[in-house]
Enzyme design. Structure first.
Site, PDB file in Angstrom:
ATOM      1  N   LEU A 101     -15.448  16.615  -3.131  1.00 25.70           N
ATOM      2  CA  LEU A 101     -14.899  17.087  -4.394  1.00 25.70           C
ATOM      3  C   LEU A 101     -15.192  15.998  -5.414  1.00 25.70           C
ATOM      4  CD1 LEU A 101     -11.340  18.566  -3.620  1.00 25.70           C
ATOM      5  CD2 LEU A 101     -13.282  19.791  -4.598  1.00 25.70           C
ATOM      6  N   ASP A 102     -15.667  16.382  -6.588  1.00 23.66           N
ATOM      7  CA  ASP A 102     -15.943  15.390  -7.619  1.00 23.66           C
ATOM      8  C   ASP A 102     -14.662  14.666  -8.024  1.00 23.66           C
ATOM      9  OD1 ASP A 102     -18.653  16.176  -7.766  1.00 23.66           O
ATOM     10  OD2 ASP A 102     -18.088  17.868  -9.051  1.00 23.66           O
ATOM     11  N   ALA A 103     -14.824  13.480  -8.590  1.00 28.14           N
ATOM     12  CA  ALA A 103     -13.665  12.705  -9.032  1.00 28.14           C
ATOM     13  C   ALA A 103     -12.854  13.474 -10.072  1.00 28.14           C
ATOM     14  CB  ALA A 103     -14.115  11.361  -9.596  1.00 28.14           C
TER      15      ALA A 103
END
Length: 231
Positions: A101-103
């Site tokens: 999951l992206d930041a």
């Protein structure tokens, strides 16, 4: 059991990474360097990785974690930024995230020391469903945009597979996809004219957040892990 699978079960690495370790000559069985990942090993064999003797297979664990914004979905970060692995006490186990999951995205991510299961859950062949809530800009999402997402949209790395999509609110979509491309949901929504303002993964296969607070985690039960294995 094959050597690569033995390393994955021992929590050394995923099956694929274990095969690389073996090919690099970093694994010994009973004092002999082995470069064949298919080499059979038994419980009595002494297996070493970089000179460290493996104590045997670790108990297989899977955690559901609600990743907060700003936390990286990696096992470690060279710049000292917070990672999702730091949210869960490892009790001496080597945990690593399943997928990414992206930041700037939040929500459900899995941590496990089961390399074989992690590979099955992320390999495109198994088409494991992942569900997201996306709050978008650009006003109400129209039927044309919904139909485009359901049919698959053209991205710079090729067309997407059809997605399950429903409009929860005028600017809030629930999307279920079976692929795992980089920033895929954001790019899909952008392709139909709506920039994603906030993105949360709410389900991974049969597992859901179910009220788990940001930064919190829970350990999966045996039945849940078996459900993951049969996906």
């Amino acid at each position: 059991m094959r050597l690569a699978k033995h390393l994955a079960h021992a929590g050394v690495a995923s099956r694929r990474e274990a095969e690389r370790l073996i090919a690099q000559g970093r694994v010994e069985v009973d004092g002999e360097v082995v470069t064949d990942p298919a080499r059979d090993v038994v419980q009595d064999n002494r297996v070493e990785v970089d000179g460290r003797v493996l104590a045997g297979a670790e108990p297989r664990v899977v955690y559901v974690v609600n990743k907060p914004l700003g936390v990286l979905s990696t096992a470690r970060d060279t710049h000292g930024r917070p990672t999702v692995v730091e949210l869960v006490p490892d009790h001496g186990l080597r945990l690593y995230p399943v997928g990414r999951l992206d930041a700037d995205s939040s929500g459900l991510i899995l941590l496990t020391n089961d390399g074989e299961l992690a590979n099955r859950l992320t390999h495109p062949r198994y088409e494991v469903a992942k569900t997201y809530l996306a709050r978008v800009g650009g006003g109400r999402v129209g039927e044309g945009a919904l139909d485009a997402l359901r049919g698959g949209v053209e991205l710079d790395d090729g067309p997407t597979a059809p997605a399950r999509v429903r409009r929860v609110k005028p600017d809030l979509l629930e999307l279920t996809i079976h692929e795992g491309r980089n920033r895929q949901v954001r790019r899909m929504c952008e392709a139909v004219g709506h920039t994603v303002l906030a993105l949360e993964r709410v389900a991974f296969g049969p597992l859901r957040l179910d009220g788990l607070a940001p930064g919190a985690y829970r350990r999966c039960g045996d039945a849940e892990i078996e459900d993951l294995r049969t996906l």
